[in-house]
Motif scaffolding. Structure first.
Motif, PDB file in Angstrom:
ATOM      1  N   ILE A 528      40.616  78.159 -22.869  1.00  0.00           N
ATOM      2  CA  ILE A 528      41.360  78.071 -21.616  1.00  0.00           C
ATOM      3  C   ILE A 528      40.508  77.416 -20.537  1.00  0.00           C
ATOM      4  O   ILE A 528      40.974  76.582 -19.750  1.00  0.00           O
ATOM      5  CB  ILE A 528      41.831  79.473 -21.186  1.00  0.00           C
ATOM      6  N   GLU A 529      39.244  77.781 -20.507  1.00  0.00           N
ATOM      7  CA  GLU A 529      38.341  77.211 -19.504  1.00  0.00           C
ATOM      8  C   GLU A 529      38.176  75.695 -19.712  1.00  0.00           C
ATOM      9  O   GLU A 529      38.183  74.922 -18.751  1.00  0.00           O
ATOM     10  CB  GLU A 529      36.988  77.910 -19.578  1.00  0.00           C
ATOM     11  N   VAL A 531      40.320  73.643 -21.205  1.00  0.00           N
ATOM     12  CA  VAL A 531      41.563  72.943 -20.867  1.00  0.00           C
ATOM     13  C   VAL A 531      41.716  72.842 -19.354  1.00  0.00           C
ATOM     14  O   VAL A 531      42.167  71.804 -18.825  1.00  0.00           O
ATOM     15  CB  VAL A 531      42.759  73.674 -21.506  1.00  0.00           C
ATOM     16  N   SER A 532      41.337  73.893 -18.639  1.00  0.00           N
ATOM     17  CA  SER A 532      41.422  73.868 -17.170  1.00  0.00           C
ATOM     18  C   SER A 532      40.509  72.783 -16.600  1.00  0.00           C
ATOM     19  O   SER A 532      40.872  72.071 -15.657  1.00  0.00           O
ATOM     20  CB  SER A 532      41.045  75.239 -16.599  1.00  0.00           C
ATOM     21  N   SER A 646      48.140  69.480 -21.380  1.00  0.00           N
ATOM     22  CA  SER A 646      47.089  70.492 -21.195  1.00  0.00           C
ATOM     23  C   SER A 646      47.659  71.754 -20.553  1.00  0.00           C
ATOM     24  O   SER A 646      47.262  72.889 -20.910  1.00  0.00           O
ATOM     25  CB  SER A 646      45.965  69.921 -20.324  1.00  0.00           C
ATOM     26  N   SER A 647      48.584  71.570 -19.611  1.00  0.00           N
ATOM     27  CA  SER A 647      49.197  72.745 -18.969  1.00  0.00           C
ATOM     28  C   SER A 647      49.997  73.550 -19.989  1.00  0.00           C
ATOM     29  O   SER A 647      49.971  74.799 -19.983  1.00  0.00           O
ATOM     30  CB  SER A 647      50.092  72.295 -17.813  1.00  0.00           C
ATOM     31  N   LYS A 650      47.559  75.321 -22.203  1.00  0.00           N
ATOM     32  CA  LYS A 650      46.938  76.412 -21.456  1.00  0.00           C
ATOM     33  C   LYS A 650      47.879  77.613 -21.374  1.00  0.00           C
ATOM     34  O   LYS A 650      47.448  78.773 -21.520  1.00  0.00           O
ATOM     35  CB  LYS A 650      46.573  75.915 -20.056  1.00  0.00           C
ATOM     36  N   LEU A 653      47.854  79.356 -24.768  1.00  0.00           N
ATOM     37  CA  LEU A 653      46.608  80.111 -24.975  1.00  0.00           C
ATOM     38  C   LEU A 653      46.584  81.364 -24.107  1.00  0.00           C
ATOM     39  O   LEU A 653      46.095  82.425 -24.546  1.00  0.00           O
ATOM     40  CB  LEU A 653      45.401  79.222 -24.649  1.00  0.00           C
ATOM     41  N   GLU A 654      47.101  81.279 -22.870  1.00  0.00           N
ATOM     42  CA  GLU A 654      47.103  82.460 -21.995  1.00  0.00           C
ATOM     43  C   GLU A 654      48.030  83.530 -22.542  1.00  0.00           C
ATOM     44  O   GLU A 654      47.714  84.727 -22.482  1.00  0.00           O
ATOM     45  CB  GLU A 654      47.517  82.046 -20.582  1.00  0.00           C
TER      46      GLU A 654
END
Length: 657
Positions: A528-529, A531-532, A646-647, A650, A653-654
């Motif tokens: 997640i990190e 991708v952010s 990516s969003s 993300k 994954l979240e």
């Protein structure tokens, strides 16, 4: 060592039969080309087969320089193509024997062939060419066989035209014969008509014998002129008449001295001697023409006592220390009358002089001047043609001299093209090697022939035209040998496609598949990190691209290219990392990520010198500027697509976390 010697022997046994076969095949092909080129000089002249065989033997010897390089190319390509196709080359490399090591025996053999080719060109080829051209010219001059057709005028007998209406093949009788004797000209022809007759040659084959029956002959008693209205003639009626017509049907071989004195009949020493002698003759002739021009064009500037120009004399006087100062002072104090008495005339006003002459004499002077000028022009043209012929002779001899060496070099170059190329394509037989060899040889022949014609016509230097094919093919041989030594895929179309894709900035879509077994588990928080961070980088880069650039700002240095490449590398690393994700939805979306990379159109400022040049070349700079704006829009679309994907990843994954 014994294994290596057996390997060398095996390679030689594989190459020599192919070389002999290809050499004679190629030689036969070029001989057929020679036959079709000169077929008109051989057919219909009753030449014996021994004479034609002699001509073909000398022609075959003369065609060796054309057949030898192609035979070496084809044989070496077939040999190493067979080695590659049968995996014998792979076995050699597996045993620690490199390609160049396996080529050693053939390199030595081809080097010996190249040395032998030079001696062949120097000692065997000139006599063969002399005999070939002598025979060919002699055959051209031989009279054709007399085979008179029916109902058609036959004009192959010099000075005569024959018409035969019908023939009897069994008895040889000719019927309704008409003969025009035009040896004295068409206006004074002698006409002969006969009901029948026979034709044969005398024993010495120098006269055509005609035995005619029952006919008439018409002949002018004096030569007819243009203004003659009444020309007396004689009419003769005969029952039996015999005629001898000069017609040499023998084969007369020309003297070889004329051809031997040409460039084709000389070796290296004789060619160099001729070049030096003709060059000295041109130099001496040029000096002679120059002196004649000075004497004829400027007679008043020539010293009558020495025959030299007064300018040359003045130079000699100033450079000669023996001339005393008193002599110089004496010359300076000469009066005008003394100068006129010594032959140095004062300048005259030609306009006033011509106006003082009567118009009739003035016209005559102009006519005489015009005739003198025309005569001088003709003399200069004749002298220029003489010098041009000598220069052409020098070029011909230089071309023949350099061709003694180019054959040997061509043999080596074609071997270093054929052997590595065969190792690369790995195809034996006569199929693919023959096609490649013919294409390469055609390429070589076109270049060589172009250079030869340019050198012959004097448009290029002789050495440039003759060595042109070597200069072009030598880098090809080096390139192919290098690629074969490094096992490069020269004929792999995918490698060329990839090369042009990189130049044009075209990338194939990502093809990321699911893994059945995952060894390295990913960390969801870490993913997640990452991708952010990718989203932040893309947003930052998008803001930079939103800034509109003027034409001048576009060429200024910037760090945009480095940031684009950094973002693209980070995206590639992230997709590789996320392949180990167990969620198939995440893996499926990875293939949709676009490629992010820098190109010349986006940031030409990386090439500072080129960019500064293009900046001021408006016809080129402005189109590049417009194309760059389009590329920036495409990059912004790719970045936005990356942010959206990516969003989504993300969010997946979240939820999983």
């Amino acid at each position: 060592m014994a294994i290596v010697k057996k390997l060398y022997l095996f390679i030689l046994k594989s190459f020599l039969p192919l070389f002999a076969m290809t050499f004679f095949i190629v030689l036969f092909i070029v001989l057929m080309q020679f036959l079709w080129k000169h077929i008109d000089d051989l057919v219909g002249k009753g030449l014996p087969f021994s004479l034609i065989g002699e001509l073909f033997f000398y022609a075959g010897v003369s065609m060796v320089p054309m057949a030898l390089p192609l035979a070496i190319l084809l044989a070496s390509l077939m040999t190493y193509g067979n080695f590659g196709e049968k995996f014998e080359l792979t076995a050699m490399k597996a045993s620690g024997i490199s390609l160049v090591h396996s080529m050693r025996p053939l390199i030595v053999l081809i080097a010996l062939v190249a040395i032998g080719a030079f001696f062949f060109q120097n000692y065997a080829l000139p006599p063969a060419q002399v005999k070939m051209w002598t025979l060919l010219f002699s055959m051209r001059q031989k009279s054709p066989e007399v085979e008179i057709p029916e109902g058609v005028f036959y004009d192959q007998i010099p000075g005569y035209n024959l018409l035969v209406q019908s023939k009897n093949p069994e008895s040889g009788m000719l019927y309704d014969v008409m003969i025009y004797d035009v040896t004295r000209g068409g206006d004074n022809a002698t006409i002969l008509l006969a009901d029948s007759g026979k034709m044969a040659f005398t024993n010495d084959m120098k006269y055509l014998y005609l035995h005619l029956f029952t006919g008439e002959q018409f002949e002018n008693l004096r030569e007819q002129k243009t203004l003659d209205k009444n020309v007396p003639f004689r009419r003769e009626t005969f029952l039996d008449k015999q005629i001898l017509i000069p017609f040499d049907a023998n084969f007369n071989r020309m003297d070889e001295g004329g051809i031997r004195s040409q460039y084709v009949g000389k070796n290296v020493v004789e060619l160099q001697h001729t070049i030096d002698s003709v060059t000295n003759r041109i130099d001496s002739t040029g000096n002679l023409y120059a002196n004649d021009l000075r004497r004829s064009a400027f007679p008043l500037l020539i010293d009558k006592t020495t025959g030299h120009s007064i300018f040359e004399k003045s130079k000699e006087d100033t450079s000669n220390p023996a001339i005393s100062t008193s002599d110089k002072n004496y010359k300076e104090t000469k009066t005008k009358t003394e100068e006129e008495e010594e032959g140095v005339l004062a300048p005259l006003n030609l306009d006033s002089l011509l106006l003082s002459i009567s118009p009739d004499k003035r016209d005559k002077i102009f006519e005489n001047a015009l005739s003198i000028s025309k005569r001088r022009v003709n003399e200069m043209q004749f002298k220029a043609a003489t010098v041009a012929d000598d220069k052409m002779s020098i070029r011909r001899h230089k071309i023949e001299l350099l061709k003694k060496y180019t054959l040997s070099v061509a043999c080596l170059i074609f071997f270093f093209i054929g052997a590595p190329l065969g190792a690369i394509i790995r195809k034996g037989g006569l199929g693919t090697p023959l096609v490649i060899s013919v294409l390469l040889f055609l390429f070589y022949y076109i270049i060589d022939n172009t250079g030869y014609k340019m050198a012959r016509d004097g448009r290029w230097e002789v050495w440039v035209g003759i060595w042109l094919s070597t200069f072009i093919l030598a880098p090809l041989g080096i390139y192919v040998t290098y690629k074969a030594m490094n096992d490069s895929a020269v004929f792999n179309p995918d490698s060329y496609k990839e090369f042009f894709r990189k130049i044009l900035g075209i990338r194939q879509p990502r093809n990321i598949g699911r893994k059945e077994i995952i060894i390295n588990e990913i960390s969801i928080p870490d993913a997640i990190e990452r991708v952010s961070r990718l989203i932040d980088d893309c947003q930052t880069l998008t803001k930079q691209l939103d800034n509109k650039l003027s034409y001048k700002e576009f060429w200024n240095p910037t760090n945009l290219g480095a940031e684009i490449n950094a973002t693209g590398d980070y995206l590639d690393a992230l997709t590789e990392y996320l392949q180990d994700c167990r969620d198939n939805n995440v893996v499926d979306k990875l293939s949709d990520f676009p490629w992010i990379y820098d190109t010349f159109l986006l940031t030409p400022q990386r090439y500072s010198i080129l960019a500064e040049s293009l900046k001021w070349l408006f016809p080129i700079g402005y189109p590049l500027y417009w194309l760059s704006l389009r590329k920036r829009r495409e990059l912004k679309e790719s970045l936005q697509k990356t942010i959206n994907l990516s969003s989504e990843i993300k969010g997946i994954l979240e939820r999983e976390n």
